[in-house]
Design a protein around this motif. Structure first.
Motif, PDB file in Angstrom:
ATOM      1  N   MET A 100       3.434  -7.057   8.990  1.00 22.56           N
ATOM      2  CA  MET A 100       3.309  -5.810   8.516  1.00 22.56           C
ATOM      3  C   MET A 100       4.790  -5.114   8.437  1.00 22.56           C
ATOM      4  N   ALA A 101       5.154  -4.394   7.463  1.00 26.47           N
ATOM      5  CA  ALA A 101       6.514  -3.925   7.520  1.00 26.47           C
ATOM      6  C   ALA A 101       6.430  -2.846   6.763  1.00 26.47           C
ATOM      7  N   TRP A 102       7.056  -1.621   7.032  1.00 24.72           N
ATOM      8  CA  TRP A 102       7.424  -0.135   6.488  1.00 24.72           C
ATOM      9  C   TRP A 102       8.579  -0.462   5.338  1.00 24.72           C
TER      10      TRP A 102
ATOM     11  N   LEU B 299       0.934  -1.457   0.057  1.00 23.34           N
ATOM     12  CA  LEU B 299       0.046   0.094  -0.053  1.00 23.34           C
ATOM     13  C   LEU B 299       0.754   1.330  -0.081  1.00 23.34           C
ATOM     14  N   THR B 300       0.570   2.293  -0.693  1.00 23.19           N
ATOM     15  CA  THR B 300       1.368   3.367  -1.027  1.00 23.19           C
ATOM     16  C   THR B 300       0.345   4.705  -0.778  1.00 23.19           C
TER      17      THR B 300
ATOM     18  N   THR C  83      -6.347  -8.537   8.032  1.00 25.28           N
ATOM     19  CA  THR C  83      -5.576  -9.037   6.834  1.00 25.28           C
ATOM     20  C   THR C  83      -4.315  -9.757   7.089  1.00 25.28           C
ATOM     21  N   CYS C  84      -3.900  -9.520   8.246  1.00 28.06           N
ATOM     22  CA  CYS C  84      -2.627 -10.184   8.684  1.00 28.06           C
ATOM     23  C   CYS C  84      -2.229  -9.725   9.947  1.00 28.06           C
TER      24      CYS C  84
ATOM     25  N   ALA D  47      -2.910   0.193   8.814  1.00 30.49           N
ATOM     26  CA  ALA D  47      -2.322  -0.807   9.498  1.00 30.49           C
ATOM     27  C   ALA D  47      -3.126  -1.131  11.016  1.00 30.49           C
ATOM     28  N   GLU D  48      -3.597  -0.105  11.573  1.00 27.68           N
ATOM     29  CA  GLU D  48      -4.102  -0.261  12.927  1.00 27.68           C
ATOM     30  C   GLU D  48      -5.619  -1.222  12.616  1.00 27.68           C
TER      31      GLU D  48
END
Length: 271
Positions: free
Chosen positions: A35-37, A11-12, A29-30, A22-23
């Motif tokens: 999740m990673a930046w 996601l961008t 979703t996962c 993300a929250e």
């Protein structure tokens, strides 16, 4: 046995918006640790043993919920062969491409690095393939291979010990006139790839006899002949092994025991 599936959504958008997403998507979703930046404006969500055939529908759902961010999706089964790519922008599906592998081999391009080379992949060409490769695999490009020395002007060569690839990359970055010859000298098989573009898209591939390949590519005739002669003993052994397997299959069929042998291809190298 379940087939491992890996699904990745990238996601961008603005950082504050991505933190909010993300929250909201944690454990939906996962998991948060999946999740990673990638950058301050790029959030990557990875699903191991993920969503499988619902990949596009899941991406559609994310896009409907968050039309203000750009979403790229990638999914592959077990390994990176035949990956699927998709992109959503403004709540709409921009492209969806299933990259069906025709052939894949490693090119030793830079011995100074700690890896052997770059993978040259050849796919069934589809309309969105170029956009999918350029955006998701920006370093994949067959054109730099033109700099390598080869067996004939314009051609490069590599082998994995079983198959040998002779490749004539496209004449220009925009052309689709590349040509490939996959040669299996140990079993006497060869396949012609035509209409190759810089992203490995192939217009057509078909099995051809050694003599046909040699006639269509006279500049390769000498090197093909050397490969053919070098593996004459391997071809003889491969023919013998196939004959033995066929006899076993016929015998098993007569005895009503063909439930196992039908799983084996008597000629598994035909492309």
């Amino acid at each position: 046995m379940a087939t491992p599936v890996t699904t990745v959504f990238t996601l961008t958008g603005p950082q504050d918006r991505l933190r909010q997403i993300a929250e909201e998507r944690a454990y939906r979703t996962c998991a948060p640790d999946q999740m990673a930046w990638e950058t301050d404006t790029t959030l990557v969500m990875t699903l191991e043993n993920g969503i499988g055939t619902s990949f596009l529908r899941h991406g559609d759902g994310l896009s409907d919920d968050y039309p203000d961010v750009s979403i790229r999706g990638m999914e592959y089964f077990d390994s990176c062969d035949d990956p699927g790519f998709a992109k959503w922008q403004g709540g709409q599906l921009v492209y969806e491409a299933d990259l069906i592998t025709v052939f894949s081999i490693l090119f030793p391009t830079d011995p100074s690095r700690d890896w052997a080379g770059c993978g040259a992949n050849f796919w069934h060409r589809s309309q969105p393939l170029s956009a999918a490769i350029a955006e998701n695999c920006p370093d994949f490009d067959l054109m730099p291979l033109r700099q390598l020395a080869g067996p004939a002007p314009g051609w490069v060569q590599t082998s994995d010990g079983f198959a040998t690839l002779f490749l004539r990359p496209p004449s220009t970055p925009a052309a689709q006139d590349g040509l490939g010859v996959i040669f299996y000298p140990g079993i006497g098989r060869s396949t012609m790839l035509t209409g190759i573009d810089r992203f490995g898209g192939v217009a057509r591939f078909r099995r051809q006899a050694y003599g046909q390949i040699s006639a269509q590519c006279p500049e390769l005739r000498a090197v093909l002949r050397d490969c053919w002669k070098a593996d004459e003993k391997k071809r003889r052994k491969a023919r013998q092994e196939r004959r033995v397997l066929r006899r076993k299959m016929r015998k098993a069929g007569r005895e009503g025991k063909n439930s196992l042998f039908h799983l084996f291809d008597t000629d598994p190298w035909v492309v």
